[in-house]
Design an enzyme around this catalytic site. Structure first.
Site, PDB file in Angstrom:
ATOM      1  N   ASP A 164     -11.360  -6.934 -37.141  1.00  0.00           N
ATOM      2  CA  ASP A 164     -11.298  -7.942 -38.205  1.00  0.00           C
ATOM      3  C   ASP A 164      -9.962  -7.945 -38.947  1.00  0.00           C
ATOM      4  O   ASP A 164      -9.913  -8.253 -40.141  1.00  0.00           O
ATOM      5  CB  ASP A 164     -12.437  -7.706 -39.202  1.00  0.00           C
ATOM      6  CG  ASP A 164     -13.805  -7.847 -38.548  1.00  0.00           C
ATOM      7  OD1 ASP A 164     -13.967  -8.810 -37.768  1.00  0.00           O
ATOM      8  OD2 ASP A 164     -14.690  -7.017 -38.811  1.00  0.00           O
ATOM      9  N   THR A 207      -6.325 -13.918 -35.082  1.00  0.00           N
ATOM     10  CA  THR A 207      -6.362 -15.365 -34.858  1.00  0.00           C
ATOM     11  C   THR A 207      -5.720 -16.114 -36.019  1.00  0.00           C
ATOM     12  O   THR A 207      -4.950 -17.062 -35.822  1.00  0.00           O
ATOM     13  CB  THR A 207      -7.812 -15.846 -34.673  1.00  0.00           C
ATOM     14  OG1 THR A 207      -8.407 -15.138 -33.580  1.00  0.00           O
ATOM     15  CG2 THR A 207      -7.851 -17.332 -34.391  1.00  0.00           C
ATOM     16  N   LYS A 217      -5.539 -16.732 -25.178  1.00  0.00           N
ATOM     17  CA  LYS A 217      -6.577 -15.777 -25.565  1.00  0.00           C
ATOM     18  C   LYS A 217      -7.280 -15.331 -24.286  1.00  0.00           C
ATOM     19  O   LYS A 217      -8.305 -15.896 -23.890  1.00  0.00           O
ATOM     20  CB  LYS A 217      -7.570 -16.459 -26.521  1.00  0.00           C
ATOM     21  CG  LYS A 217      -8.718 -15.590 -26.996  1.00  0.00           C
ATOM     22  CD  LYS A 217      -8.311 -14.624 -28.061  1.00  0.00           C
ATOM     23  CE  LYS A 217      -9.516 -13.853 -28.600  1.00  0.00           C
ATOM     24  NZ  LYS A 217      -9.139 -12.834 -29.578  1.00  0.00           N
ATOM     25  N   GLN A 226      -3.893  -9.929 -45.797  1.00  0.00           N
ATOM     26  CA  GLN A 226      -4.817  -9.469 -46.836  1.00  0.00           C
ATOM     27  C   GLN A 226      -6.205 -10.047 -46.585  1.00  0.00           C
ATOM     28  O   GLN A 226      -6.559 -11.115 -47.070  1.00  0.00           O
ATOM     29  CB  GLN A 226      -4.320  -9.865 -48.231  1.00  0.00           C
ATOM     30  CG  GLN A 226      -5.132  -9.228 -49.348  1.00  0.00           C
ATOM     31  CD  GLN A 226      -4.640  -9.593 -50.730  1.00  0.00           C
ATOM     32  OE1 GLN A 226      -3.654 -10.307 -50.883  1.00  0.00           O
ATOM     33  NE2 GLN A 226      -5.325  -9.108 -51.763  1.00  0.00           N
ATOM     34  N   SER A 261      -6.178 -16.140 -49.451  1.00  0.00           N
ATOM     35  CA  SER A 261      -6.222 -17.446 -50.115  1.00  0.00           C
ATOM     36  C   SER A 261      -7.448 -18.212 -49.658  1.00  0.00           C
ATOM     37  O   SER A 261      -7.784 -18.222 -48.475  1.00  0.00           O
ATOM     38  CB  SER A 261      -4.958 -18.255 -49.791  1.00  0.00           C
ATOM     39  OG  SER A 261      -5.053 -19.563 -50.321  1.00  0.00           O
TER      40      SER A 261
END
Length: 227
Positions: free
Chosen positions: A12, A16, A37, A177, A207
């Site tokens: 995680d 992507t 991919k 982040q 964001s």
């Protein structure tokens, strides 16, 4: 043709998300770019074939179009490790098959190919091989996406150490982040800047609005976008 492999510190980390932003950056500079991919699990049926949401995002972000099978040649339904999903489906993934699929991508006419890995760096493709061996065989420059969350220092430093032990050409890392509530975000970022042996290329702040990428000069130089 410029080619890069985007890997992450773990599943995680936001590979992507970052790969999509990099493709959009290339689009802004009027470059012909495509995403690849090779392996994807957790796919769903659409248009009579298994498709992966991450692969579709790469296709939407690219400036070079290609059939889905070209972008994501190995697609599996279960949301599990690709090599286990492949075994359950009776499919054998080999480095040679990945290289053959990669040749198809190279024939699409792009000036840039951004290949997104699956999971973290040490991803098995079979009971005896790993995706990083294919990356080394293809001599792909690597970009490491660090998911900025608790545990990121350990994950990033171990990944970097393994890359160095293999002689991998990691051109740098991107801080993503993923956790908006991470404690001491700046202190962790500074620690990574101090300890990672590769330069920082960009930062993707958390964001809920339009995603943005704070770009460092090193990224522009590696992408040949500084002229």
């Amino acid at each position: 043709m410029k080619e890069f492999f985007i890997t992450g510190t773990d599943t995680d980390a936001g590979k992507t998300h970052v790969t999509s932003l990099l493709l959009k950056l290339l689009a802004q500079h009027k470059k012909q770019a495509i995403g690849f991919k090779p392996l994807a699990s957790g796919c769903e049926m659409a248009f009579d074939q298994l498709v992966n949401a991450d692969a579709l995002i790469l296709m939407e972000s690219a400036t070079v179009s290609a059939k889905y099978d070209i972008i994501n040649p190995f697609a599996f339904a279960p949301a599990i490790a690709p090599h286990i999903a492949a075994e359950q489906a009776g499919v054998t993934i080999t480095a040679d098959k990945l290289s053959s699929a990669y040749k198809n991508v190279k024939q699409q006419g792009a000036d840039y190919i951004l290949t997104e890995g699956a999971g973290g760096w040490a991803l098995p493709i079979s009971n005896t091989d790993y995706l990083y061996n294919w990356v080394k065989t293809e001599q792909l420059p690597v970009i490491l996406v660090v998911g900025m969350k608790l545990g990121c220092l350990n994950h990033a430093l171990l990944t970097a150490a393994h890359m160095q032990s293999m002689g991998i050409n990691c051109i740098g890392w991107i801080a993503n982040q993923v956790d908006p509530n991470i404690d001491e975000y700046q202190a962790n970022l500074d620690s990574l800047k101090l300890r990672l042996p590769f330069p920082i290329l960009a930062i993707s702040p958390y964001s809920e609005q339009t995603p943005k990428l704070q770009i460092y000069k090193t990224l522009l130089e590696n992408f040949a976008l500084n002229t």
